[in-house]
Write a protein that holds these residues in place. Sequence first.
Motif: not given
Length: 389
Positions: A159-172, A174-188
Amino acid sequence: MSVEKVEAAGDPKAEEGKVEKGLEGVVALESSISSIIGSTLTYRGIEIDELAEKATFEEVVYLLWFGKLPNRAELADLDSRLRENSELPEPVYQLIKSFPKDIIPMDGLRSAVSVLGHYDPDTAAKPDDSEANLRKAIRMTAAFPIIVTAIERVKNGLEPIKPRKDLSIAGNFVYMLDGVAPDRIAIRAIDTALVLHADHELNASTFSARGTVSTLSDIYSAIVSAIGTLKGPLHGGANEAVMKMLLKIDDVSKAQQWIKDAIAHKEKIMGFGHRVYKNGDPRAKHLRKMSEELGKLKGETRWFEMSAIIDDYVSNEKGLLPNVDFYSASLYYVLGIPIEAFTPVFACSRISGWIAHCFEQYADNRLIRPRAHYNGPINQHYIPIEERV
């Protein structure tokens, strides 16, 4: 290098002139968005090295669209509007779920964006309505990562994962690919990649977008045109080919011999050289650094190590330097991004530049309608069908 001016339309002799294949070196229009001078890339006059090291993607979006870096209030407003619009109409989700499981992701993105336009509240606005186009731009920029990740998850039976309002475009992303909260390094890493790919002067997909809006078509049509152009392996698909090459080699100890044999057999090595940059792509060094750092952090260094061996060999033996696609392959792979999603990630960034160019074209428009030098037969006549051989 230029195409001579046509003085008498229809007269083959008057149309004779020097034609540059692929329009190489031909200046087609003026733009204040980005520039490539030697091996220096700038966005609105700011060198890409500064932006890659210091700016967020959202800052770059503002810079490209409005011509200056935002102050805190302006950035907060744009960021808020992007987050508020980080959702898809339910019919678009249903469309994505109806796609064939073997769909090419860029085809899915193209179709989803086209349908997204039907549900835009400003769909009835005039094509060159600047305020409506800004609202459309925000909706599309926010929607791209949602569409791309939804296509990948549906292809894998998830199922698609809906974006989180508290994340940036990059953060979302990473998050929407697997549903796991992204770490700072991955977002950067993703954020920097988005900055590096955001615009690149009058490239093929940008030229498609500008040509579309020059007819006073709508901005959704322009972005669909650009997606179709970016899909081609000579423009946006090279990083996929690079990763497939690395997977084929698979072993660091085999990398040098493999590339040596490939060159001896005159095989094309993707990710090297560039039509415009003759002294190296300035974006490549940033991706190389991130690929190395992230590989070490993830404990998976072989993809970077193979890339570095190939880079050194091709540079020394052929005098070709890596372009933006080469190290983005190993970076994306270590981040867990599926190979077929590499080009859609490119699109999630480049939409910011496409939109900036659409804005610029609308603001001072003239139909883009170049000429072609005719080199076919002349003085031909109609032959009745019974006399044709």
